[in-house]
Design an enzyme around this catalytic site. Sequence first.
Site, mmCIF file in Angstrom:
data_model
loop_
_atom_site.group_PDB
_atom_site.id
_atom_site.type_symbol
_atom_site.label_atom_id
_atom_site.label_comp_id
_atom_site.label_asym_id
_atom_site.label_seq_id
_atom_site.Cartn_x
_atom_site.Cartn_y
_atom_site.Cartn_z
ATOM 1 N N ALA A 110 0.830 -1.213 0.000
ATOM 2 C CA ALA A 110 0.000 0.000 0.000
ATOM 3 C C ALA A 110 0.861 1.258 0.000
ATOM 4 C CB ALA A 110 -0.917 0.004 1.215
ATOM 5 N N ALA B 216 -2.463 -6.713 1.197
ATOM 6 C CA ALA B 216 -2.914 -8.073 1.509
ATOM 7 C C ALA B 216 -2.557 -8.515 2.921
ATOM 8 C CB ALA B 216 -2.340 -9.058 0.491
ATOM 9 N N CYS C 201 5.418 1.539 11.868
ATOM 10 C CA CYS C 201 6.312 2.405 11.074
ATOM 11 C C CYS C 201 6.906 3.473 11.979
ATOM 12 C CB CYS C 201 5.518 3.085 9.962
ATOM 13 S SG CYS C 201 4.411 1.956 9.165
HETATM 14 C C1 LIG Z 1 -3.555 3.007 6.832
HETATM 15 C C2 LIG Z 1 -2.280 2.375 6.325
HETATM 16 N N1 LIG Z 1 -1.770 2.753 5.120
HETATM 17 C C3 LIG Z 1 -0.643 2.198 4.631
HETATM 18 C C4 LIG Z 1 0.054 1.250 5.345
HETATM 19 C C5 LIG Z 1 1.308 0.637 4.742
HETATM 20 O O1 LIG Z 1 0.945 -0.619 4.214
HETATM 21 P P1 LIG Z 1 2.084 -1.554 3.545
HETATM 22 O O2 LIG Z 1 2.965 -0.649 2.764
HETATM 23 O O3 LIG Z 1 1.348 -2.527 2.667
HETATM 24 O O4 LIG Z 1 2.761 -2.222 4.701
HETATM 25 C C6 LIG Z 1 -0.419 0.845 6.611
HETATM 26 C C7 LIG Z 1 0.372 -0.139 7.447
HETATM 27 N N2 LIG Z 1 0.177 0.131 8.845
HETATM 28 C C8 LIG Z 1 0.940 -0.362 9.815
HETATM 29 C C9 LIG Z 1 2.100 -1.037 9.715
HETATM 30 O O5 LIG Z 1 2.492 -1.313 11.002
HETATM 31 N N3 LIG Z 1 1.600 -0.813 11.910
HETATM 32 C C10 LIG Z 1 0.624 -0.215 11.200
HETATM 33 O O6 LIG Z 1 -0.332 0.360 11.704
HETATM 34 C C11 LIG Z 1 -1.615 1.405 7.093
HETATM 35 O O7 LIG Z 1 -2.140 1.020 8.281
#
Ligand SMILES: Cc1ncc(COP(=O)(O)O)c(CNc2co[nH]c2=O)c1O
Length: 399
Positions: free
Chosen positions: A71, A202, A326
Amino acid sequence: MQVYLDNNATTMVDPLVVEAMTPFFSELYGNPNSLHKFGTASHPAISKAIDQVYTALNASDADDIVFTSCATESNNWVLQSIVTDLVRHGEKNHIVTTEVEHPSILSTCRFLEEQGVKVTYLPVNDQGVVEVSTVKSFITDKTALVSIMWASNETGMINPIKEIGAICKEKGVLFHSDAVQAVGKIPVDLEDVHVDFLSMSAHKFHGPKGIGALYIKNSQKLTPLLHGGEHMGGRRSGTLNVPSIVGMGKAIELATVNIKETAAKIRAQRDRLEDAILELSDTFVVGDRENRTPNTILISIKGVEGEGMLWDLNNGQIGASTGSACASEDLEANTVMLAIGADNELAHTGIRLSLSRFTTDSEIDYTIAHFKNAVGRLRAISSSFAKVQPTPGGEVQEC
Ligand SMILES: Cc1ncc(COP(=O)(O)O)c(CNc2co[nH]c2=O)c1O
């Protein structure tokens, strides 16, 4: 007993997802772009996975679903390419978002501000939710994009996405929602809610890490972020990660097929845990339960540092967090709690507990017992939670 309550950070891959992925590592491993049968053999599975995502989101065939690595990539793609398409060559130079977005939105916006893009970071109310009127008041004729998360990774609070989408459509402004914490947890129906772009990941709904997707309405133009091949119809270059694409399709199907029943089961466990912790003095939970994802609790425990609580929970084999992983490495205050008006001391006491469909009732029982003991232990040594104890003579003393 080990209890995993950090599912907003990442989830266990469902064994049924692992089973679906397995053939595509050492059996059907060809490059899908190859013309020989080793490559074309995976095409039916890729098509099925795409269909599973369309079905889960109730998306139209006129829309695009493009697989990404995560994401974070999906969010970067939308924000950076909107600047390429609408800011650099057009009359627009403004993005509207909120103060409490995920770092993959906020850091990208700050990067774009260094390139001259104007960004408005909207405040949220004391529930951590952005007001529709606030969004409406900051959209101008120079606004290229509104980007607002569907549900908060920290609090679980759900933004009024349907209303915001209607305003953006009415004003002719493109609308992106980071739906990472909504997809697979609450119903996301894109026939009912207008978004131009939607990010998902995912590993938030029992699929593999390293695979996400971007939904693009009506095949809206969006300059690729990654160039160098005709993959995904030229939208996103890079050899397709077939096992993970198959895994994402299976995971989103499993997560959404009985989503209302699953959410009700998780919510009942979450509410029981939340009620038990709220029996402790000087505790409060951010946000009402009706407008929150069913699996999330962000709770403040006065006098107990979040990191100290995490350490104690970890010693009790319970995994939780103080907020987005993060940002977990630092000892900064929880930004969302600061944004909703908590003072700095309170903003250091946030603990996030996030359940999943694999959480059991006995795990909840164990967590309640450990949590209550931990708070007693930690408050006993807390300088900011001075206790007033009566002495034998009745005098009262600070301790
Ligand atoms: C709202 C939101 N957006 C984007 C991301 C990033 O997603 P990724 O790039 O697929 O990993 C996260 C991951 N959130 C978290 C990752 O660790 N603790 C969290 O709350 C998220 O919670």
